[in-house]
Scaffold this motif. Structure first.
Motif, mmCIF file in Angstrom:
data_model
loop_
_atom_site.group_PDB
_atom_site.id
_atom_site.type_symbol
_atom_site.label_atom_id
_atom_site.label_comp_id
_atom_site.label_asym_id
_atom_site.label_seq_id
_atom_site.Cartn_x
_atom_site.Cartn_y
_atom_site.Cartn_z
ATOM 1 N N SER A 1 -47.132 -9.099 -23.754
ATOM 2 C CA SER A 1 -47.469 -7.800 -24.746
ATOM 3 C C SER A 1 -48.047 -8.539 -25.825
ATOM 4 C CB SER A 1 -46.213 -7.087 -25.238
ATOM 5 O OG SER A 1 -45.562 -7.830 -25.835
ATOM 6 N N ASP A 2 -47.836 -9.682 -26.547
ATOM 7 C CA ASP A 2 -48.648 -10.131 -27.804
ATOM 8 C C ASP A 2 -49.986 -10.736 -27.430
ATOM 9 O OD1 ASP A 2 -47.419 -12.279 -26.669
ATOM 10 O OD2 ASP A 2 -46.622 -12.977 -28.384
ATOM 11 N N GLY A 3 -50.334 -10.724 -25.888
ATOM 12 C CA GLY A 3 -51.708 -11.358 -25.554
ATOM 13 C C GLY A 3 -51.602 -12.846 -25.348
ATOM 14 N N VAL A 4 -50.355 -13.482 -25.614
ATOM 15 C CA VAL A 4 -50.345 -14.891 -25.353
ATOM 16 C C VAL A 4 -49.439 -15.111 -24.247
ATOM 17 C CG1 VAL A 4 -49.213 -16.916 -26.348
ATOM 18 C CG2 VAL A 4 -50.181 -15.314 -27.625
ATOM 19 N N ASN A 5 -50.187 -16.150 -23.256
ATOM 20 C CA ASN A 5 -49.288 -16.454 -21.937
ATOM 21 C C ASN A 5 -49.135 -18.039 -22.022
ATOM 22 O OD1 ASN A 5 -51.759 -17.341 -21.271
ATOM 23 N ND2 ASN A 5 -52.033 -15.791 -19.850
ATOM 24 N N LEU A 6 -48.458 -18.516 -20.928
ATOM 25 C CA LEU A 6 -48.334 -20.055 -20.921
ATOM 26 C C LEU A 6 -49.375 -20.582 -20.536
ATOM 27 C CD1 LEU A 6 -44.734 -20.057 -19.324
ATOM 28 C CD2 LEU A 6 -45.423 -20.353 -21.562
ATOM 29 N N SER A 7 -50.557 -20.163 -20.146
ATOM 30 C CA SER A 7 -51.659 -20.884 -19.885
ATOM 31 C C SER A 7 -52.561 -21.437 -21.178
ATOM 32 C CB SER A 7 -52.696 -20.101 -18.850
ATOM 33 O OG SER A 7 -53.115 -18.805 -19.431
ATOM 34 N N ASP A 8 -52.300 -20.755 -22.192
ATOM 35 C CA ASP A 8 -52.734 -20.790 -23.544
ATOM 36 C C ASP A 8 -52.010 -22.015 -24.209
ATOM 37 O OD1 ASP A 8 -54.229 -18.763 -23.585
ATOM 38 O OD2 ASP A 8 -52.929 -17.406 -24.365
ATOM 39 N N ARG A 9 -51.086 -22.713 -23.538
ATOM 40 C CA ARG A 9 -50.488 -23.999 -23.927
ATOM 41 C C ARG A 9 -51.430 -25.222 -23.766
ATOM 42 N NH1 ARG A 9 -45.342 -25.310 -21.645
ATOM 43 N NH2 ARG A 9 -46.404 -25.037 -19.819
ATOM 44 N N PHE A 10 -52.442 -25.382 -24.450
ATOM 45 C CA PHE A 10 -53.457 -26.566 -24.169
ATOM 46 C C PHE A 10 -52.718 -27.513 -25.000
ATOM 47 C CE2 PHE A 10 -54.808 -23.960 -27.869
ATOM 48 C CZ PHE A 10 -54.899 -25.131 -29.029
ATOM 49 N N ASP A 11 -52.138 -27.588 -25.795
ATOM 50 C CA ASP A 11 -51.680 -28.631 -26.695
ATOM 51 C C ASP A 11 -50.267 -29.387 -25.879
ATOM 52 O OD1 ASP A 11 -49.825 -26.887 -29.285
ATOM 53 O OD2 ASP A 11 -50.020 -26.441 -27.283
ATOM 54 N N LEU A 12 -49.619 -28.692 -24.770
ATOM 55 C CA LEU A 12 -48.544 -29.467 -24.260
ATOM 56 C C LEU A 12 -48.890 -30.334 -23.125
ATOM 57 C CD1 LEU A 12 -46.173 -26.329 -24.556
ATOM 58 C CD2 LEU A 12 -46.289 -28.209 -25.989
ATOM 59 N N TRP B 1 -53.047 -39.167 -43.878
ATOM 60 C CA TRP B 1 -52.352 -37.850 -44.287
ATOM 61 C C TRP B 1 -53.242 -36.938 -43.339
ATOM 62 C CZ3 TRP B 1 -53.992 -32.976 -45.176
ATOM 63 C CH2 TRP B 1 -53.213 -31.997 -45.869
ATOM 64 N N LEU B 2 -54.415 -36.606 -42.930
ATOM 65 C CA LEU B 2 -54.943 -35.764 -41.920
ATOM 66 C C LEU B 2 -54.207 -36.045 -40.473
ATOM 67 C CD1 LEU B 2 -58.831 -35.845 -42.961
ATOM 68 C CD2 LEU B 2 -57.157 -33.872 -43.217
ATOM 69 N N ASP B 3 -54.195 -37.384 -40.052
ATOM 70 C CA ASP B 3 -53.670 -37.506 -38.838
ATOM 71 C C ASP B 3 -52.232 -36.831 -38.772
ATOM 72 O OD1 ASP B 3 -53.515 -38.610 -36.152
ATOM 73 O OD2 ASP B 3 -52.145 -40.388 -37.133
ATOM 74 N N ASN B 4 -51.323 -37.133 -40.089
ATOM 75 C CA ASN B 4 -49.982 -36.701 -39.883
ATOM 76 C C ASN B 4 -49.952 -35.186 -39.886
ATOM 77 O OD1 ASN B 4 -49.231 -39.147 -39.935
ATOM 78 N ND2 ASN B 4 -48.705 -39.318 -42.206
ATOM 79 N N TYR B 5 -50.740 -34.685 -40.801
ATOM 80 C CA TYR B 5 -50.912 -33.059 -40.748
ATOM 81 C C TYR B 5 -51.456 -32.385 -39.516
ATOM 82 C CZ TYR B 5 -52.598 -28.543 -42.275
ATOM 83 O OH TYR B 5 -52.840 -27.182 -42.504
ATOM 84 N N ALA B 6 -52.138 -33.175 -38.595
ATOM 85 C CA ALA B 6 -52.366 -32.782 -37.373
ATOM 86 C C ALA B 6 -51.270 -32.967 -36.492
ATOM 87 C CB ALA B 6 -53.688 -33.124 -36.699
ATOM 88 N N ALA B 7 -50.566 -33.983 -36.420
ATOM 89 C CA ALA B 7 -49.568 -34.149 -35.733
ATOM 90 C C ALA B 7 -48.416 -33.179 -35.958
ATOM 91 C CB ALA B 7 -49.075 -35.760 -35.812
ATOM 92 N N GLN B 8 -48.020 -32.925 -37.290
ATOM 93 C CA GLN B 8 -47.129 -32.181 -37.447
ATOM 94 C C GLN B 8 -47.461 -30.480 -37.012
ATOM 95 O OE1 GLN B 8 -46.796 -31.180 -41.627
ATOM 96 N NE2 GLN B 8 -45.385 -29.702 -41.613
ATOM 97 N N ILE C 1 -49.310 -29.950 -34.090
ATOM 98 C CA ILE C 1 -49.023 -30.015 -32.885
ATOM 99 C C ILE C 1 -47.499 -30.161 -32.420
ATOM 100 C CG2 ILE C 1 -49.295 -31.678 -30.682
ATOM 101 C CD1 ILE C 1 -51.828 -32.272 -32.047
ATOM 102 N N ASN C 2 -46.599 -30.723 -33.206
ATOM 103 C CA ASN C 2 -45.306 -30.798 -33.067
ATOM 104 C C ASN C 2 -44.596 -29.343 -33.004
ATOM 105 O OD1 ASN C 2 -45.218 -33.271 -32.134
ATOM 106 N ND2 ASN C 2 -44.529 -34.080 -34.221
ATOM 107 N N GLU C 3 -44.952 -28.773 -34.032
ATOM 108 C CA GLU C 3 -44.557 -27.305 -34.573
ATOM 109 C C GLU C 3 -44.847 -26.434 -33.122
ATOM 110 O OE1 GLU C 3 -46.006 -26.128 -38.308
ATOM 111 O OE2 GLU C 3 -44.668 -27.589 -39.310
ATOM 112 N N ARG C 4 -45.996 -26.446 -32.830
ATOM 113 C CA ARG C 4 -46.493 -25.728 -31.526
ATOM 114 C C ARG C 4 -45.550 -25.889 -30.539
ATOM 115 N NH1 ARG C 4 -48.957 -20.801 -31.733
ATOM 116 N NH2 ARG C 4 -50.191 -20.683 -29.993
ATOM 117 N N LYS C 5 -45.546 -27.328 -30.152
ATOM 118 C CA LYS C 5 -44.560 -27.361 -29.059
ATOM 119 C C LYS C 5 -43.126 -26.989 -29.157
ATOM 120 C CE LYS C 5 -47.084 -31.759 -27.665
ATOM 121 N NZ LYS C 5 -47.041 -33.201 -27.468
ATOM 122 N N GLN C 6 -42.724 -27.250 -30.260
ATOM 123 C CA GLN C 6 -41.143 -26.698 -30.674
ATOM 124 C C GLN C 6 -41.422 -25.103 -30.326
ATOM 125 O OE1 GLN C 6 -38.602 -28.591 -31.251
ATOM 126 N NE2 GLN C 6 -37.347 -26.896 -31.648
#
Length: 107
Positions: free
Chosen positions: A96-107, A59-66, A68-73
């Motif tokens: 402007s919201d403080g997020v840039n593409l270098s923050d994509r550590f999970d991709l 269950w924990l593995d599926n939760y983490a994978a979900q 990560i997949n939502e973040r990638k999407q």
């Protein structure tokens, strides 16, 4: 009276499963009978907590994978609407919201 407490879930599923699997794992580690020996008997139902560890871990593995997949999407949708110039700008600067593409550590 705090309204947010009234609408909070009774139990956090992630927290419960994480803590329970940790507790069972520690019981297994500190037991006098080697866990590798006992794990062989889980198919016969002699060691039911081994199955519980497996169920919680799955269950924990599926939760983490979900997550990560939502973040990638999210990032795929965010990037797909940008032009090449905007993508370069996002890579080099903070938006402007403080997020840039270098923050994509999970991709």
């Amino acid at each position: 009276d705090v309204g947010c407490i009234a609408i909070a879930p009774q139990r956090s599923e992630f927290g419960y499963r994480f803590d329970r699997s940790f507790q069972l794992s520690m019981n297994r580690v500190f037991s006098t009978i080697p866990w590798k020996f006992r794990r062989r008997f889980r198919a016969f139902g002699l060691v039911p907590y081994e199955r519980e560890i497996d169920a919680h871990s799955q269950w924990l593995d599926n939760y983490a994978a979900q997550i990560i997949n939502e973040r990638k999407q999210f990032y795929r949708q965010r990037i797909s609407s940008k032009s090449a110039t905007e993508k370069r700008k996002l890579k080099r600067q903070t938006s402007s919201d403080g997020v840039n593409l270098s923050d994509r550590f999970d991709l």
